[in-house]
Design an enzyme around this catalytic site. Structure first.
Site, short mmCIF file in Angstrom:
data_model
loop_
_atom_site.label_atom_id
_atom_site.label_comp_id
_atom_site.label_asym_id
_atom_site.label_seq_id
_atom_site.Cartn_x
_atom_site.Cartn_y
_atom_site.Cartn_z
CG ASP A 1 2.77 -34.38 9.16
OD1 ASP A 1 2.64 -34.47 10.40
OD2 ASP A 1 3.57 -35.07 8.50
CG ASN B 1 3.41 -38.45 17.37
OD1 ASN B 1 2.48 -37.65 17.47
ND2 ASN B 1 4.45 -38.22 16.60
CG ASP C 1 0.95 -39.52 12.10
OD1 ASP C 1 1.02 -39.92 10.93
OD2 ASP C 1 1.52 -38.50 12.50
CG HIS D 1 3.08 -42.74 9.43
ND1 HIS D 1 3.67 -41.50 9.48
CD2 HIS D 1 4.05 -43.61 9.07
CE1 HIS D 1 4.95 -41.62 9.16
NE2 HIS D 1 5.21 -42.89 8.92
#
Length: 431
Positions: free
Chosen positions: A305, A94, A152, A179
């Site tokens: 994460d 991302n 994600d 995700h």
């Protein structure tokens, strides 16, 4: 050049620690013996009986470069990982621009080659610009060295898109990493839909937002035969459907974060976005289900994460601040202190979940201390206590709810291919 690590403690079977010496040559572990006498030309690192672990492997980090270098860069994020004992990290796509074609992926890999101090494996997107229903060139991205495929940060909303993506990933023998979040069930939520959200007057995120999409995907994974990996599992319902899928023989793996293992909605005392992450901190019952899921093999690994954000962004409160906390520099120490020292997990289990299993399940040739393996190692002082201080972080960001928590096990050294990439001040030196 050869390096001899003297007086290491490594894990043997049945959680026993064994004292040994390790000979490293040309970046690989050449020999593990009770005593190795160095030659005159050998470098020697005496770790004085401290615990030597396989370098930790994190399949879920955000490095923010390109597109948000004020939060993190490949250089700072990889250094933060080394500070935490991680030697292999897998970076989410991302980004801006995001790696949705081979040329964009190649340009990110150039920065990785130039700036990363640990091994960085870059994910590619599932669909163009992460949010569309137009699938990427799976074969071309695999050829360019994509680690796996994920969107994600957003769930794939259309079952048909996910089915076709799984088929394409399976054709390339690549993992599809999800995700899971059904946007139609979000209702503007910013924290778990429980009594804390009601107390604070904030909109809640339902547990079924996550679990319903996992249930959908598991059936699609069964139909396509893909390796389907679930990111940051947070609810008891998600654990249940993954457990059932594994019993049915579906090729699914799953991760859980340190913060979901350690914290619940009960820990949120005010409208403070240091506690805002996605998925959110759930109920205490969910937290216990995650621990049980790790122990019974439903959940396969721990992943951080690591999601850095700037201080002014996180100061905005739950309604406006971005989701996410940093995790690379505190993960091992928090898990060791709160689970191993409390006799809930063994040290051997933690190393399996944080090194061996993520490496083996994603076909990375690391995660073990064995002759012939790359000399990716971390040295921890398990007896030393210290207080987490976000001012000491090497990440560009310090958005953590764990500031000032007392923990054990600071990282003393991190080695990648036999080279020291991070070392604590005042530790023993190579001579």
């Amino acid at each position: 050049m050869r390096l001899v690590i003297k007086n290491a403690q490594i894990i043997e079977r049945d959680n026993e620690l064994k004292r040994c010496d390790i000979l490293i040559e040309d970046g690989f572990i050449k020999q593990i013996q009770s005593v190795i006498e160095p030659d005159n030309n050998d470098q020697v690192l005496d770790v004085e009986g401290h615990f030597v672990s396989p370098g930790l492997v994190d399949v879920h980090v955000h490095l923010r470069e390109p597109g948000a270098c004020h939060k993190e860069t490949i250089a700072t994020g990889s250094l933060a990982a080394a500070h935490g004992g991680f030697t292999s990290i897998c970076a989410m796509p991302n980004l801006n621009p995001c790696p949705d074609n081979p040329a964009k992926l190649a340009s990110i890999q150039e920065i990785i080659k130039k700036d990363a101090v640990v091994k960085v494996h870059q994910y590619a997107c599932i669909s163009e610009n992460l949010k569309s229903d137009i699938l990427v060139d799976f074969a071309g991205l695999k050829e360019q060295g994509a680690f796996a495929f994920t969107n994600d940060g957003v769930g794939v909303q259309t079952a048909g898109t996910m089915y076709l993506a799984m088929q394409a990933a399976a054709d390339q023998n690549m993992a599809l990493v999800a995700h899971t979040e059904d946007n139609s069930l979000l209702f503007g939520g910013v924290m778990h839909a429980g009594h804390k959200a009601q107390e604070l007057g904030l909109p809640g995120i339902l547990s079924i937002t996550e679990a319903s999409q996992i249930a959908r995907d598991l059936l699609l994974a069964e139909a396509t035969g893909v390796h389907y990996h679930v990111c940051h599992v947070s609810t008891k319902e998600s654990v249940r459907v993954i457990r059932d899928a594994k019993k049915a023989g579906i090729h699914v793996t799953a991760e859980v974060t340190p913060h979901h293992l350690l914290l619940s909605e009960e820990d949120i005392l005010s409208d403070d976005a240091m506690w805002k992450m996605n998925p959110p901190l759930r109920s205490e019952m969910d937290r216990q289900a995650l621990i049980e899921g790790l122990l019974d093999g439903t959940l396969d690994m721990i992943a951080t994460d690591h999601a850095p954000h700037a201080a002014d962004e996180k100061a905005q409160g739950f309604l406006k601040a971005p989701f996410g906390i940093v995790g690379s520099e505190t993960a091992f120490q928090l898990i060791y202190t709160h689970f191993v020292k409390q006799h809930i997990f063994t040290l051997e289990q933690v190393i399996q979940w944080m090194a061996t299993k993520p490496a083996s399940l994603f076909n990375l040739p690391v995660g073990q201390i064995k002759e012939g393996y790359p000399a990716d190692l971390a040295v921890f002082d398990l007896d030393q206590s210290y207080t987490i201080n976000k001012a000491d972080f090497l990440s560009k960001s310090n958005n953590t709810p764990f500031d000032q928590w007392p923990v054990y096990g600071p990282t003393l050294y991190t080695l990648v291919d036999g080279q020291i990439v991070w070392q604590a001040k005042g530790g023993p030196h190579v001579h």
